[in-house]
Design a protein around this motif. Sequence first.
Motif, PDB file in Angstrom:
ATOM      1  N   LEU A 197       1.184  -0.989  -0.194  1.00  0.00           N
ATOM      2  CA  LEU A 197      -0.136   0.167  -0.126  1.00  0.00           C
ATOM      3  C   LEU A 197       0.587   0.933   0.373  1.00  0.00           C
ATOM      4  O   LEU A 197       0.460   2.511  -0.889  1.00  0.00           O
ATOM      5  CB  LEU A 197      -0.903   0.232   1.312  1.00  0.00           C
ATOM      6  N   ARG A 198       1.785   1.446   0.721  1.00  0.00           N
ATOM      7  CA  ARG A 198       2.742   2.435   1.224  1.00  0.00           C
ATOM      8  C   ARG A 198       3.732   2.660  -0.076  1.00  0.00           C
ATOM      9  O   ARG A 198       3.507   3.833  -0.599  1.00  0.00           O
ATOM     10  CB  ARG A 198       3.887   2.489   1.910  1.00  0.00           C
ATOM     11  N   THR A 257      -1.985   4.827   4.765  1.00  0.00           N
ATOM     12  CA  THR A 257      -1.695   4.287   5.863  1.00  0.00           C
ATOM     13  C   THR A 257      -1.792   4.469   7.137  1.00  0.00           C
ATOM     14  O   THR A 257      -1.158   5.543   6.982  1.00  0.00           O
ATOM     15  CB  THR A 257      -0.744   3.115   5.255  1.00  0.00           C
ATOM     16  N   PRO A 258      -2.122   4.019   8.272  1.00  0.00           N
ATOM     17  CA  PRO A 258      -1.758   4.515   9.646  1.00  0.00           C
ATOM     18  C   PRO A 258      -0.386   4.484   9.772  1.00  0.00           C
ATOM     19  O   PRO A 258       0.612   3.593   9.047  1.00  0.00           O
ATOM     20  CB  PRO A 258      -2.651   3.484  10.686  1.00  0.00           C
ATOM     21  N   ALA A 274      -6.090  -2.109  -7.084  1.00  0.00           N
ATOM     22  CA  ALA A 274      -5.091  -2.237  -7.678  1.00  0.00           C
ATOM     23  C   ALA A 274      -3.481  -2.858  -7.348  1.00  0.00           C
ATOM     24  O   ALA A 274      -3.072  -3.551  -7.648  1.00  0.00           O
ATOM     25  CB  ALA A 274      -4.651  -0.523  -8.874  1.00  0.00           C
ATOM     26  N   ALA A 275      -3.226  -2.801  -5.836  1.00  0.00           N
ATOM     27  CA  ALA A 275      -1.817  -1.883  -5.300  1.00  0.00           C
ATOM     28  C   ALA A 275      -1.891  -3.531  -5.288  1.00  0.00           C
ATOM     29  O   ALA A 275      -0.331  -4.447  -5.474  1.00  0.00           O
ATOM     30  CB  ALA A 275      -1.614  -1.246  -3.999  1.00  0.00           C
ATOM     31  N   VAL A 298      -5.711   3.299   4.789  1.00  0.00           N
ATOM     32  CA  VAL A 298      -6.662   1.727   4.813  1.00  0.00           C
ATOM     33  C   VAL A 298      -5.644   1.108   5.843  1.00  0.00           C
ATOM     34  O   VAL A 298      -4.591   0.996   6.285  1.00  0.00           O
ATOM     35  CB  VAL A 298      -5.601   1.535   3.643  1.00  0.00           C
ATOM     36  N   ASN A 299      -6.586  -0.207   6.052  1.00  0.00           N
ATOM     37  CA  ASN A 299      -6.082  -0.373   7.548  1.00  0.00           C
ATOM     38  C   ASN A 299      -5.525  -1.693   7.168  1.00  0.00           C
ATOM     39  O   ASN A 299      -4.055  -2.165   7.388  1.00  0.00           O
ATOM     40  CB  ASN A 299      -6.708   0.042   8.589  1.00  0.00           C
TER      41      ASN A 299
END
Length: 279
Positions: A93-94, A100-101, A224-225, A245-246
């Motif tokens: 995600l990153r 993200t948190p 997509a990621a 996004v968790n």
Amino acid sequence: MLSVLLSRLRVEEKALLEELDRRHVAYEVLDTRTLAFRLDELDLPYQGALCREVSHHRAHYAARLLEHAGVPVVNSAAAIALCGDKLLTTLALRRAGLPTPRTLVTLTAEAAIGELPSFGYPAVVKPVVGSWGRLAARLSDDEAAQGVLEHRAALPGAHQHITYIQQFVGRPGRDIRGLVAGEEVLGAVYRTATHWRTNTARDAVTSLCPVDADLEKILLDTAAAVGPGVYGIDVLEDADGALYVNEVNHTPEFHGAAEVLGTGLADRYVNYVLDQVKS
């Protein structure tokens, strides 16, 4: 013929099998607890496979074996491996630039104790592999962190000592579960609970969450990621309404969402699966 991988027949699996029956799709349920593969005789009679196995490791290896035999699997082994590991999910995600948190990762539980005062409280420690909020703990201060992390250090298995800690996002008593199939957002719901863990498995109450342009973009970019598939994507809101996004679930539970969004979720889920295994 389609194969359906599972070991527990939950509400979601029943709905999916009923939808396959309604369409007169030939399928065989494969209980992963009793499966045996002869690697020298992997000639399987399946056009494709739908993986609904809740065990991360059984799902991953079953999908790998089926794919090795030339059977396309929804979701794929690569997606299961990625989504089933919170650290690998966060890295993906990153890498895609998604919010993200803040996250702290150490390779031993002891190493996290010294880092947490500067990381900040409250924070949440989670196992890198696991679901339904099991073994997750909220850390409020150094004393609480030391107690929880010393316990984690004593757990058997080196995998338990990989320590994954997120900032606690001060959300408004709820989170968002978005459902995505391929490049389509199937819908989203709020999950509201008095406990800080807002899983429907922990009796969270679902209600309709409007999917605006910002939420739709986050959900589709997240899918997509991690690659093509059907996902339950958990999104947190902070006090200012910013979205993070968790987690991404590769075998999403959707019975709570179906109560709000309608029973067509199983139909659309099956649409995607059949499109993928025929392509």
